[in-house]
Design an enzyme around this catalytic site. Structure first.
Site, mmCIF file in Angstrom:
data_model
loop_
_atom_site.group_PDB
_atom_site.id
_atom_site.type_symbol
_atom_site.label_atom_id
_atom_site.label_comp_id
_atom_site.label_asym_id
_atom_site.label_seq_id
_atom_site.Cartn_x
_atom_site.Cartn_y
_atom_site.Cartn_z
ATOM 1 N N GLU A 97 4.235 0.641 -5.769
ATOM 2 C CA GLU A 97 3.211 1.220 -4.890
ATOM 3 C C GLU A 97 3.821 2.235 -3.931
ATOM 4 O OE1 GLU A 97 0.371 -1.462 -3.209
ATOM 5 O OE2 GLU A 97 -0.561 0.108 -2.002
ATOM 6 N N ASP B 135 -5.649 -8.453 -4.305
ATOM 7 C CA ASP B 135 -6.089 -8.951 -2.995
ATOM 8 C C ASP B 135 -6.698 -7.814 -2.171
ATOM 9 O OD1 ASP B 135 -3.726 -7.653 -2.470
ATOM 10 O OD2 ASP B 135 -2.806 -9.297 -1.334
HETATM 11 O O1 KIV Z 1 -4.483 -5.540 -4.553
HETATM 12 C C1 KIV Z 1 -4.362 -4.480 -5.177
HETATM 13 O O2 KIV Z 1 -5.314 -3.734 -5.415
HETATM 14 C C2 KIV Z 1 -3.024 -4.112 -5.630
HETATM 15 C C3 KIV Z 1 -2.841 -2.748 -6.206
HETATM 16 C C4 KIV Z 1 -2.881 -1.761 -5.132
HETATM 17 C C5 KIV Z 1 -1.596 -2.656 -7.010
HETATM 18 O O3 KIV Z 1 -2.135 -4.873 -5.504
#
Ligand code: KIV
Length: 279
Positions: free
Chosen positions: A181, A44
């Protein structure tokens, strides 16, 4: 045949590192797939890097389905994981299942959602109907932005214990992997050694079983944020701006297009046309 969720789980057993990159569109996803990246994550984060939002909160299911469809048309070998956006899975288990199904119909092989222990029941329900789930703990951009902002997670004993417990609960609920994260690297390593499913780190150190980056960050195409955990493998925005300036210049000088870029009438047709116009 493209990679499966089981292939990804086996990579941890075989002590092979897992490469993950975000993908949102056909052209870049084709290149990521061609490069042999194990997982294409339709994150997202598309809301920020593709649509220009400040954060991921405004992203909708329709948008995520559109990005997922584009990536699935490009994919030949990689596994596709698609993010459930903010408020597409929190309100009820029923909604979580319906929206997971939408992403699978759009071409994803599995879904990812943010949250620790409070999400375990939802994850279990999605997994029970046969949809593989990747968990996401540590910094959770959909909600941490509302409370504490972007900040490293698991720096104290108590927050670390909570993260380890979250990871165990998600494993119990049936996730096939967990994104970590901005978790302190010591805790990311402990979690990776504690649970049987692979961990995919972003800003969480080298002890994770795999790594993920936002593709625009890696290529140097997104300048709004430059988190410490990003490694830029090229500075594509500079090259793109240079190419566009050259294009503009060539138009102004009249040297684009050139003969190799245009099309001609059939032999003799121009002469006939001129004669007819003169008559
Ligand atoms: O949306 C995204 O890019 C993510 C990553 C940061 C793991 O969820």
């Amino acid at each position: 045949m493209h990679k499966s969720v089981q292939d990804i789980i086996n990579m941890k057993k075989d002590e092979k590192k897992i490469s993950v990159i975000t993908s949102y569109d056909y052209s870049l996803a084709s290149l990521c797939d061609k490069a042999g990246i194990d997982i294409l994550l339709v994150g997202d984060s598309a809301g920020m890097v593709m649509l220009g939002y400040e954060n991921t909160i405004p992203v909708t299911m329709d948008q995520m389905c559109m990005f997922t469809e584009a990536v699935s048309r490009a994919r030949k070998n990689s596994l596709i994981v698609a993010d459930l956006p903010f408020m597409s899975y929190q309100a009820s288990i029923e909604e979580a299942i319906t929206n997971s199904g939408r992403l699978i119909k759009a071409g994803a092989d599995s879904v990812k959602l943010e949250g620790g222990t409070p999400m375990a029941e939802t994850i279990s329900a999605i997994v029970d109907i046969g949809i593989p789930v990747m968990g996401h703990i540590g910094l959770q951009p959909q909600t941490t932005v509302l409370t504490q902002g972007y900040k490293v997670q698991g720096r104290t004993k108590d927050t670390a214990l909570k993260l380890i417990n979250d990871a165990k609960e998600l494993e119990e609920a049936g996730v096939f992997s967990i994104a970590l994260e901005m978790v302190s690297h010591e805790i990311a390593e402990i979690i990776s050694q504690t649970i049987s499913v692979p961990t995919i780190g972003i800003g969480s150190g080298v002890g994770c079983n795999g790594q993920v980056l936002v593709v625009q960050d890696l290529l140097g195409m997104y300048d709004k944020l430059k988190p410490k955990f990003v490694r830029r493998y090229m500075n594509l925005s500079e090259d793109i701006v240079k190419a566009l300036e050259n294009y503009k210049n060539d138009i102004e000088l009249g040297i684009f297009p050139a003969q190799e870029n245009w099309f001609s009438m059939n032999d003799g047709e121009l002469k006939k046309l001129r004669e007819e116009i003169e008559r």
